[in-house]
Write an enzyme that holds these catalytic residues in place. Structure first.
Site, PDB file in Angstrom:
ATOM      1  N   HIS A  12      17.943  -8.782  10.189  1.00 45.18           N
ATOM      2  CA  HIS A  12      18.497 -10.076  10.609  1.00 45.18           C
ATOM      3  C   HIS A  12      19.893 -10.245  10.009  1.00 45.18           C
ATOM      4  CE1 HIS A  12      16.837 -11.049   6.586  1.00 45.18           C
ATOM      5  NE2 HIS A  12      17.889 -11.826   6.505  1.00 45.18           N
ATOM      6  N   HIS A  55      12.783 -14.556  11.117  1.00 47.65           N
ATOM      7  CA  HIS A  55      14.139 -14.844  11.601  1.00 47.65           C
ATOM      8  C   HIS A  55      14.830 -13.581  12.074  1.00 47.65           C
ATOM      9  CE1 HIS A  55      14.784 -13.452   7.609  1.00 47.65           C
ATOM     10  NE2 HIS A  55      15.896 -14.075   7.329  1.00 47.65           N
ATOM     11  N   HIS A  73      12.094 -15.171  -1.438  1.00 51.64           N
ATOM     12  CA  HIS A  73      12.580 -16.376  -0.776  1.00 51.64           C
ATOM     13  C   HIS A  73      11.415 -17.345  -0.562  1.00 51.64           C
ATOM     14  CE1 HIS A  73      16.464 -14.643   0.142  1.00 51.64           C
ATOM     15  NE2 HIS A  73      15.959 -13.693   0.904  1.00 51.64           N
ATOM     16  N   GLU A 111      21.418  -7.214   2.375  1.00 47.90           N
ATOM     17  CA  GLU A 111      20.121  -7.577   1.804  1.00 47.90           C
ATOM     18  C   GLU A 111      19.119  -6.476   2.140  1.00 47.90           C
ATOM     19  OE1 GLU A 111      18.109 -10.939   3.646  1.00 47.90           O
ATOM     20  OE2 GLU A 111      16.981 -11.370   1.821  1.00 47.90           O
ATOM     21  N   TYR A 165      19.832  -9.243  -2.771  1.00 47.74           N
ATOM     22  CA  TYR A 165      21.164  -9.359  -2.179  1.00 47.74           C
ATOM     23  C   TYR A 165      22.096  -8.458  -2.962  1.00 47.74           C
ATOM     24  CZ  TYR A 165      20.054 -13.692   0.449  1.00 47.74           C
ATOM     25  OH  TYR A 165      19.542 -14.630   1.313  1.00 47.74           O
ATOM     26  N   HIS A 200      25.354 -12.595   5.066  1.00 49.40           N
ATOM     27  CA  HIS A 200      24.813 -11.248   4.821  1.00 49.40           C
ATOM     28  C   HIS A 200      24.139 -10.723   6.071  1.00 49.40           C
ATOM     29  CE1 HIS A 200      20.983 -13.523   4.101  1.00 49.40           C
ATOM     30  NE2 HIS A 200      20.441 -12.454   4.645  1.00 49.40           N
TER      31      HIS A 200
END
Lengths: 303, 303, 303, 303
Positions: free
Chosen positions: A148, A196, A242, A261, A251, A210
């Site tokens: 993503h 996502h 997260h 990431e 990250y 990112h």
């Protein structure tokens, strides 16, 4: 029908040799082509020609490209984008190396968005006949695929509206100022069954926060962190989890300063997934669940 | 558009109390209702009312039910099924507890297939506002959700044709007698981005091979195996890896003899995923990658 | 003072080239010497010259060698072994390649036991100055070190008595016919803080059941299983968990038929660890906790 | 012979109820006694009466106590400590609740050190007869046992000398100003086969840096981090990996401000383990391998 997945991100870097070392040796992507000064890369588990394009010229996002399910989706989405009020340009076949015809537009947020259906299919080294679960010659973090990207926009609500209304994305999670508000301070958007495919947070228009590579598990995230230490890759934060997406993460930065990431885990989404809401006061926990606070870099370091 | 996911499986058991102990205490599902002698269950990460229905009466599959994306998908798919030559019956609202209107048909393989759009939404204990990644009161294996089912059919090719042509499933992997053949001895079929939502292998019509629950990682698969030992659950095979789907697995049996699976891992699929082919001589590796041979039970124990 | 650890096992194989492929390419051991037809191997995290010696001549254990803490332990243990009634032979320096002076005896079980203090120290590739946690050039299963061995004896109680009374080993776990009995059917013995450095079960004298290599975690055990499938290594059983030691495991065979194990986990022991007892009726669970039954090979395949 | 392991740490806290919530509910220790205002705790896999004693009175270390192998080790070590020049006091039986006779001294660094052999043995809930690998009623992080502690001293070299010369500890790793120097800025010391039972870094005399609980794997470290977020435990750093010991870790604080750690992994040591050296310029990597820099709290927050 419509957008099938994040196809590729195209980014600028300051030093192509350093970028090769980073994306090929450390992240473990495969170089599939190097044409006209651009480097084309894919993960070992990706069938299409590339998921990352690197070109010289500083840092930041040149464009993001999504692959659509059917050739005819392009005309349909072209109409929708124009109806939304944005000019669309047709991209002719092989204007992008190895990529078929497509359409491109610049979003109100300043990000360049391309849609395409056709791309050269290279296959994978494990192949399609009695395959092993992973290839023998994995390098570095051995990232199997892109996952993503996260961008910033001055108006995240507008950005979200475009992706949901025009491109039929759904919102898995969103940040609002306080409970009961519908003002979108950030949104995590999906077309696949992942948490996502793209997300947006407040910030300057046109910027990249990112882009992320999938890893299969938390052990591989640790191993990726070890490789960052071994190879001198600057780490931003992590390994951690997260709150938003539940994914585990590190990250880090490429040599040009673009944030990458490694991401693993997260729940499954479907079109009927009920949008999860985070209030701004809990955003620290939403972003870095274990630490429960943002570092300064999270909102300030963008390319 | 169309089938969104495996919604629920409805199975028969010989002993309801034993089934409660198995599915609630050991697998960790939540009881959401017990009505007219039927037990309704869901995983902690499922929002809908149930993903498993258990009823008295022996063993085996009563029906499998898929949730469709839109209410209007029901009429469209009703037409397609009838055009394929199968009679369709309308299921009225709440004919199934907590489930809306739907359609039902009996496949040529003898399996009962239901499609529905509406079902009561109960939500999850972590909720939709600033949620934690997992609930505090997990029990046993703490399976978050159902994942897929595998059935047997005398004509797996026909079964596959129905799911691909009528319901727009794609084939992620298939077994053929030898390279170059297109005779389908088994097929793994998906509508989501997972390696399979349903699969079929050769065997008697109408039979269930297993239904599977997702676990988040290989460590949880080990923990599930420990819980099987602690609680006396008969283990069929595992922990191991499947060649087909790449998933990690344990097969085990509920007290009525229905085979369950805990499943984790596997790759991501999209509509353009190229079908992987296994030849019959490599099937042992395809099913149990590490052992590379089928146990007798794999093909003979069905309910 | 006394025995410090399992130093090396010396085994016979039928085909030295096949053994190299197995131990070096698949298990990932380093070849440290090849002298007089013998192959000397060590794991990447071992500092001493070798932990495995392979020689041509069929299959089975030539000898097992333990390293003692102090040079003077050799004379002390020599006296004790002789007092126990066994003849001891002095091994002169470099009679074993790279190994210093030692003592050797043949146990009543027919196994040859060597004790030594001095061995050439080669070090590791990560080194002693600001080391990385693992080397860059790991191969195959990348086993960091040997862990333990299991042998068979007609009189396991006598074997246990020797190791506990003469060599000051402790018993972490034992198998007895039924609760209350002190007849030892099997014993797991330790000098380190691990659950076992050597173990014994009933069977023919002089035989090897397996020797085991440590892996750092359950994910690495899965990866080892994948590599066995990729490289065609015959798997005996696993991945699974042992009840005894709590360790996770795969048993497999080298090309000569010697059983190997990859082993991870287990609890910590100390000299005051209270001996755990398994009754024969629960032995299946003791050996293979998840399956809860022994396969035929467990008691019959020995070398 | 000699010191067998870290037996228990005794610490002060500001609020006993908050401490119970922290150590019992979140860390998952068992309360084994509450006597004279002191709380006695042990991990689920510890056999002795306690490994942590908590008492009211602020924060910091009251004393650290090591268990010796034999009763007669006490007199031997008493002599050695006195020969080193430190006064020794005899601790009579049950002066410490549930603990036998012992000796106590105050180190030049100001830390109180107790040695004992006898302590009440409570056993574990999994027991000694056909045990399961883990108990059914684990709470929170479910820490199985204490692992080590880290203290500060104005003269780490002197501290190290005491532990190595008087108590026969070995040094697994040390920090020196630069390559070639033998000035000890920090030392990791072991009597068991773990990377450290106690460690020392520069800082004020008498202070506690942290004490650590073992977890079985990196997945459990993540889960511990999740529980810290759920229960509001302040996290210092992690999850990450240490360069020194290779262990994985989260540092966090109890409600009184005492730093705790969950720790997993690391290599095996033996008496012949060659001391690893870190130079001060690489200390960031030594402490937090992935981040490669110390946070301010690491050297300043002590209790």
């Amino acid at each position: 029908m419509g957008v099938m997945r994040l196809g590729f991100v195209q980014v600028r870097v300051t030093d192509m040799e350093a970028a090769k070392s980073h994306y090929i040796d450390a992240l473990g992507l495969e170089k599939t082509a190097e044409v006209d000064g651009r480097l084309y890369l894919k993960g070992w588990d990706e069938w299409d020609h590339h998921s990352v394009v690197v070109e010289p010229g500083g840092a930041g996002l040149v464009k993001m490209a999504f692959k659509v399910d059917q050739e005819e989706d392009l005309s349909e989405l072209e109409k929708r984008i124009e109806a939304y009020g944005l000019p669309v340009r047709r991209v002719h076949r092989h204007e992008d190396y190895a990529v078929g015809e497509g359409i491109v537009t610049t979003l109100p947020s300043g990000h360049v968005l391309q849609l395409y259906h056709e791309i050269e299919v290279l296959g994978t080294r494990t192949g399609r006949l009695n395959p092993d679960p992973w290839p023998d010659d994995a390098r570095g973090m051995a990232a199997p695929r892109i996952d993503h990207l996260l961008v910033t926009a001055e108006n995240p609500g507008q950005f979200t509206e475009f992706f949901t209304k025009v491109l039929d994305f759904k919102i898995s999670e969103r940040v609002v100022p306080q409970a009961g508000s519908d003002e979108i301070l950030g949104a995590w958007l999906y077309r696949t069954n992942t948490p996502h495919d793209i997300a947006v947070i407040p910030g300057p228009n046109g910027k990249l926060h990112h882009f992320a590579f999938w890893l299969d598990n938390w052990q591989d995230v640790l191993r990726a962190g070890d490789i960052m230490a071994k190879t001198g890759i600057p780490v931003d934060i992590g390994p951690t989890r997260h709150g938003i997406t539940r994914g585990t993460t590190i990250y880090f930065f490429d040599p040009a300063g673009n944030r990458n990431e490694v991401f693993s885990g997260g729940y499954i989404t479907y079109p009927d997934f009920p949008c999860i809401t985070w209030t701004a006061d809990e955003l620290g926990k939403g972003i870095f669940y274990i630490q429960r606070e943002l570092n300064d870099r999270f909102t300030t370091v963008l390319t």
